[in-house]
Motif scaffolding. Sequence first.
Motif, short mmCIF file in Angstrom:
data_model
loop_
_atom_site.label_atom_id
_atom_site.label_comp_id
_atom_site.label_asym_id
_atom_site.label_seq_id
_atom_site.Cartn_x
_atom_site.Cartn_y
_atom_site.Cartn_z
N GLY A 57 0.82 -1.20 0.00
CA GLY A 57 0.00 0.00 0.00
C GLY A 57 0.85 1.24 0.00
N GLN A 58 0.18 2.38 -0.13
CA GLN A 58 0.87 3.66 -0.13
C GLN A 58 0.63 4.33 1.21
N PHE A 59 1.67 4.96 1.75
CA PHE A 59 1.58 5.55 3.08
C PHE A 59 0.90 6.91 2.99
N THR A 60 -0.02 7.19 3.90
CA THR A 60 -0.66 8.51 3.94
C THR A 60 -1.12 8.81 5.36
N ARG A 61 -1.67 10.00 5.54
CA ARG A 61 -2.11 10.45 6.86
C ARG A 61 -3.48 11.10 6.75
N SER A 62 -4.38 10.79 7.66
CA SER A 62 -5.72 11.37 7.70
C SER A 62 -5.89 12.10 9.02
N GLN A 63 -6.26 13.36 8.97
CA GLN A 63 -6.43 14.18 10.19
C GLN A 63 -7.85 14.74 10.25
N PHE A 64 -8.43 14.73 11.43
CA PHE A 64 -9.76 15.32 11.60
C PHE A 64 -9.96 15.69 13.07
N THR A 65 -10.91 16.58 13.32
CA THR A 65 -11.27 16.97 14.68
C THR A 65 -12.52 16.20 15.08
N ALA A 66 -12.51 15.60 16.25
CA ALA A 66 -13.62 14.77 16.69
C ALA A 66 -14.86 15.62 16.98
N GLN A 67 -16.02 14.94 16.99
CA GLN A 67 -17.29 15.58 17.35
C GLN A 67 -17.65 15.19 18.78
N GLU A 68 -18.21 16.13 19.50
CA GLU A 68 -18.56 15.92 20.91
C GLU A 68 -19.47 14.71 21.08
N GLY A 69 -19.00 13.73 21.84
CA GLY A 69 -19.83 12.57 22.16
C GLY A 69 -19.99 11.56 21.04
N ASN A 70 -19.38 11.81 19.87
CA ASN A 70 -19.52 10.88 18.74
C ASN A 70 -18.34 9.90 18.75
N VAL A 115 -2.72 5.37 15.43
CA VAL A 115 -3.73 6.40 15.72
C VAL A 115 -3.23 7.28 16.87
N TYR A 116 -3.22 8.60 16.63
CA TYR A 116 -2.82 9.56 17.65
C TYR A 116 -4.02 10.43 18.02
N VAL A 117 -4.27 10.57 19.31
CA VAL A 117 -5.29 11.50 19.81
C VAL A 117 -4.56 12.58 20.60
N ASN A 118 -4.64 13.82 20.09
CA ASN A 118 -3.88 14.94 20.69
C ASN A 118 -2.40 14.61 20.81
N ASP A 166 -10.90 -4.43 23.81
CA ASP A 166 -10.76 -4.06 25.22
C ASP A 166 -9.78 -2.91 25.41
N GLN A 167 -9.43 -2.23 24.27
CA GLN A 167 -8.50 -1.10 24.35
C GLN A 167 -9.23 0.20 23.99
N ASP A 168 -8.62 1.02 23.13
CA ASP A 168 -9.17 2.36 22.87
C ASP A 168 -10.04 2.45 21.63
N TYR A 169 -9.72 1.69 20.58
CA TYR A 169 -10.50 1.81 19.34
C TYR A 169 -10.49 0.48 18.58
N PHE A 197 -13.24 4.98 26.02
CA PHE A 197 -12.37 6.09 25.59
C PHE A 197 -13.28 7.22 25.08
N PRO A 198 -13.85 8.02 26.00
CA PRO A 198 -14.83 9.05 25.58
C PRO A 198 -14.22 10.10 24.66
N ILE A 199 -14.97 10.48 23.62
CA ILE A 199 -14.52 11.43 22.62
C ILE A 199 -15.14 12.80 22.87
N THR A 200 -14.33 13.86 22.78
CA THR A 200 -14.82 15.23 22.93
C THR A 200 -14.43 16.04 21.71
N SER A 201 -15.02 17.22 21.57
CA SER A 201 -14.75 18.09 20.42
C SER A 201 -13.38 18.75 20.50
N GLU A 202 -12.69 18.58 21.62
CA GLU A 202 -11.36 19.17 21.77
C GLU A 202 -10.26 18.25 21.24
#
Length: 377
Positions: free
Chosen positions: A123-136, A160-163, A172-175, A190-195
């Motif tokens: 495969g080809q290496f790439t990066r996807s970045q996004f800001t999470a939605q509150e409670g989603n 996967v990096y969060v902040n 049984d882990q984070d995602y 692993f609760p998700i917030t908009s921050e």
Amino acid sequence: TTSGSISRGVTIGNNQNAVVNSELDLQITGKLNEKVSLRASIQDANIPLQESGYSQRLDEFDQVFIELFSDTWNIRAGDIDLQNSNSTFANFSKRVQGLSINANIEGQNTKTNLFAAGAIVRGQFTRSQFTAQEGNQGPYKLQGPNGELFVLIVSGSETVYVNGVAVKRGEDQDYIIDYNAGEIIFNATFPITSEMRITVDYQFSERNYSRFVGFGGGRIENEKLKIGVSVYSENDAKNQPLQQNLSEEQVQILSAAGDDRTQMVAPSEIEESANENRILYKKELINGIEAFVFSNNPNDVLYRVTFTQVGTNLGSYVISNSNAINNIYEYVGIGQGNYEPIVQLVAPTKLQLAVINGSYKPSNNTQMAFELAGSKN
């Protein structure tokens, strides 16, 4: 010694269709003689919570490899994790299929490490970045380098990096992640917030050309001096396109375009006989300009035409009618539409990188480090 398991399961429910699950895990280990040992592994699961992927060909399995090794060398064929962590400029991790050789030579005061690998890139290496939605908690769609929403991710290649902090995959882990759909879901633990800023590094299966990678080098060190050299090369086989059939004219267009993507476009019309199940066009002069006009008259010279969206007021055609077979496009004038009768060609790429680095420790309190790299893209 062989060990492992094979399982078959059926999932049914009152609000879903029946689903068949299967999983295979086979491990082989043993000694060929006093110095040489062997290990091999075949693993495959189509359970989305784990490695995901329904496998019909051997290269689609999650992990297949065979390895010969001793105290000072090892040879591995199959799935390989190419990694380089001793460099500032060439720090990478890549999952490939091929052959790798590693040898360690110990002298009286020096240690030498030599390595080489050749492989086909999965495969080809790439990066996807996004800001999470509150409670989603998800699913969040991962995007390809050109904004593609449907990417097939190479199993186990993601980080996967969060902040900025790496999180772990697992029920049984984070995602958990669905590699076939390109979707990531965060567990309730692993609760998700908009921050939260989420970054996913991964390899996606992009097979426009056969792509080969080579990586090799060596490292020598003693008490005061360490020096390493490495060369990395990844390039498409330009004469082996997989998802596009290039005509001689299209090859010439790619050759003349150089590195300019805007020039990598080709006329898309293909002459075709009348067919009531196809949207076909004839050529007609409109205000002195040759344009395509929808026609199903068998007496006309007819063409099958592919239209590409190029942006508002950058094209000459608009969609005039949508039907069950296909859209019908209409010529409206240069700079008045947003479609053009062209196809985007995908060019082969090449990336080469050479690095020399090391460190010198003249005394216990002093250390000097250096690194020099040259690249070609």
